[in-house]
Design a protein around this motif. Structure first.
Motif, PDB file in Angstrom:
ATOM      1  N   GLY A 267       0.797   4.003  -2.977  1.00  0.00           N
ATOM      2  CA  GLY A 267       0.348   5.349  -2.615  1.00  0.00           C
ATOM      3  C   GLY A 267       1.374   6.412  -2.949  1.00  0.00           C
TER       4      GLY A 267
ATOM      5  N   ILE B   8       0.839  -1.206   0.000  1.00  0.00           N
ATOM      6  CA  ILE B   8       0.000   0.000   0.000  1.00  0.00           C
ATOM      7  C   ILE B   8       0.870   1.252   0.000  1.00  0.00           C
ATOM      8  CG2 ILE B   8      -1.627   1.346   1.386  1.00  0.00           C
ATOM      9  CD1 ILE B   8      -2.803  -1.360   2.324  1.00  0.00           C
ATOM     10  N   CYS B   9       1.942   1.224   0.786  1.00  0.00           N
ATOM     11  CA  CYS B   9       2.857   2.361   0.863  1.00  0.00           C
ATOM     12  C   CYS B   9       3.439   2.685  -0.508  1.00  0.00           C
ATOM     13  CB  CYS B   9       3.968   2.046   1.857  1.00  0.00           C
ATOM     14  SG  CYS B   9       5.407   3.112   1.755  1.00  0.00           S
TER      15      CYS B   9
ATOM     16  N   TRP C 166       1.425  11.754  -0.243  1.00  0.00           N
ATOM     17  CA  TRP C 166       2.724  11.115  -0.043  1.00  0.00           C
ATOM     18  C   TRP C 166       2.976  10.831   1.437  1.00  0.00           C
ATOM     19  CZ3 TRP C 166       6.969  12.434   2.877  1.00  0.00           C
ATOM     20  CH2 TRP C 166       8.058  11.571   2.733  1.00  0.00           C
TER      21      TRP C 166
ATOM     22  N   SER D 103       0.870   7.893   2.750  1.00  0.00           N
ATOM     23  CA  SER D 103       1.309   6.617   2.168  1.00  0.00           C
ATOM     24  C   SER D 103       2.660   6.183   2.740  1.00  0.00           C
ATOM     25  CB  SER D 103       1.413   6.746   0.647  1.00  0.00           C
ATOM     26  OG  SER D 103       0.182   7.117   0.078  1.00  0.00           O
TER      27      SER D 103
ATOM     28  N   SER E 238       1.007   9.689  -5.393  1.00  0.00           N
ATOM     29  CA  SER E 238       1.239  11.057  -4.938  1.00  0.00           C
ATOM     30  C   SER E 238       2.121  11.833  -5.906  1.00  0.00           C
ATOM     31  CB  SER E 238       1.871  11.052  -3.542  1.00  0.00           C
ATOM     32  OG  SER E 238       3.215  10.603  -3.584  1.00  0.00           O
TER      33      SER E 238
END
Length: 434
Positions: free
Chosen positions: A91, A87-88, A115, A118, A95
């Motif tokens: 994301g 997910i990080c 950003w 995430s 961003s």
């Protein structure tokens, strides 16, 4: 390292490098934004674009980078690290795609928010994964830190080079691609997240621990952490974050103000004939900012600091490393401007030491958290840690911007020295208590 160790370390090295690639490419854009925008339009209210207002803007994203670490840490203890790392990465890619389409500073702030949210979940996820899944934990922290520093150094360098050829918005969108590829890779990695967690003596297994599962549990575990020595560790990481963000956020802009690092045309560095041969003569008039390359080099030296710090955590008491590392950072803050005014060679020498010292302390406080906290809430512990480092620490960007706007650089470096001195003193105190 065994196979499981290597698989985990490969994933966290990749993800950590991505997080810091984006984190430290942002200051490269700040001088561009200072020139490109005059006001921040908030409906009927307009704010002038200054170092102070941009410092606040950057603090919003960087602050969320830290604030989100706490809920991220709670989630790690509940759902594991892999999902959160994926997910990080996805994301962060989104961003920078948003940043590339931003028409003004309000949209840029929104991209920074995406950003920050995430990226915030990475450190508790990645560090908990190392502390619970890697048998050779000290080496795991070292390699993890090295990858982060490669991202920290290469991210700004790549950004600076790309800006010679493309508009900053196009550069931001191209930077999104590596995180997308890393997210795809993360879905294929195979490992045991709790391979290094020992079985407890009451017949249970700490691998089965689910961490915090209620508000009451959160309160009780938080109280348990902060009524012990972890409270002092938290003070160390806050000071570390304030120093780190305070010295790095406006470093490219500070360097640009020095005579040695004034921007110069590309044609004064690369012969025009060579540019024509390469078919890129159109960039001859564009300006190279030498300070950006010094900044990138300083951060690249951090690879050495991370490696040395990680190895030393297995050989000396971590409290001694904290005291010595932050003591050195105190001295370097005091000497930075005198070295800059003395010429290129003194500044290069101090920059080399500063680049290493900034990051030698990180494996020490990461390992200290592991020593001062129970495995069942390791994610929560690292969540609080990076709430301190990047949440509270994000205020370092605002502190730096305000001081540079309303005072001067010497005042800034005195304040930074004070942050480091507090952390050094706590390290000495912890060492005596040990």
């Amino acid at each position: 390292m065994n196979r499981n160790d290597r698989s985990i370390v490969a994933l966290v090295m990749l993800a950590h490098g991505m997080v810091h690639t984006y984190e430290l490419s942002i200051p490269i854009f700040i001088p561009i934004w200072l020139d490109a925008f005059d006001v921040i339009s908030l409906g009927p209210v307009e704010l002038a674009v200054t170092s102070a207002t941009l410092g606040v803007l950057v603090t919003i994203g960087y602050g969320l980078f830290g604030l989100g670490a706490l809920p991220g840490g709670i989630l790690v203890d509940r759902v594991g690290s892999r999902r959160l790392i994926i997910i990080c990465l996805a994301g962060m890619a989104g961003s920078f795609l948003l940043l590339g389409t931003a028409p003004g500073l309000v949209a840029i702030t929104l991209a920074m928010v995406v950003w920050g949210v995430s990226a915030s979940i990475y450190h508790p996820a990645g560090l908990a994964l190392i502390s619970k899944g890697v048998e050779e934990r000290g080496s795991g922290f070292a390699y993890h830190g090295i990858a982060g520093n490669l991202g920290i150094g290469l991210g700004p360098l790549l950004t600076a080079v790309m800006l010679l050829f493309f508009d900053w918005r196009a550069v931001a969108m191209m930077l999104a691609v590596p995180a997308l590829l890393a997210a795809a890779y993360a879905t294929t990695a195979s490992f045991d997240e709790t391979a290094a967690v020992e079985t407890v003596t009451d017949g249970g297994n700490s691998k089965a621990s689910s961490g915090v599962d209620s508000l009451a549990g959160f309160r009780s575990e938080t109280a348990r952490l902060f009524t012990g020595s972890f409270a002092l560790v938290f003070l160390v990481v806050m000071c570390s974050g304030l120093y780190y963000r305070g010295i790095l956020t406006f470093m490219p802009d500070l360097l640009q103000g020095l005579p040695t690092f004034e921007p110069i045309p590309v044609s004064s560095v690369v012969p025009t004939d060579l540019l024509e041969t390469l078919g890129i003569e159109s960039i001859a008039a564009r300006r190279v900012r030498p300070g950006d390359y010094f900044y990138s080099g300083l951060l690249m030296v951090g690879v050495l600091g991370q490696f040395v710090g990680g190895k030393l955590t297995d050989r000396i008491p971590v409290e001694h490393g904290i005291a010595g590392g932050f003591g050195l950072l105190t001295v370097l803050a005091v000497l930075f401007l005198p070295a800059a005014n003395a010429g290129v060679l003194p500044l290069l020498a101090l920059g080399f030491v500063l680049g290493a010292a900034l990051f030698v302390v990180q494996p020490f406080y990461q390992a200290t958290v592991a020593e001062y906290t129970p495995a069942r809430t390791r994610g929560l512990s690292y969540g609080f840690t990076y709430l301190g480092v990047f949440g509270v620490g994000a205020l370092g960007g605002t502190v730096a911007g305000v001081i540079l706007q309303y005072a001067n650089a010497p005042v800034l470096f005195v304040v930074l020295a004070c942050f480091a001195l507090v952390a050094c003193s706590v390290g000495i105190w912890l060492g005596r208590g040990r």
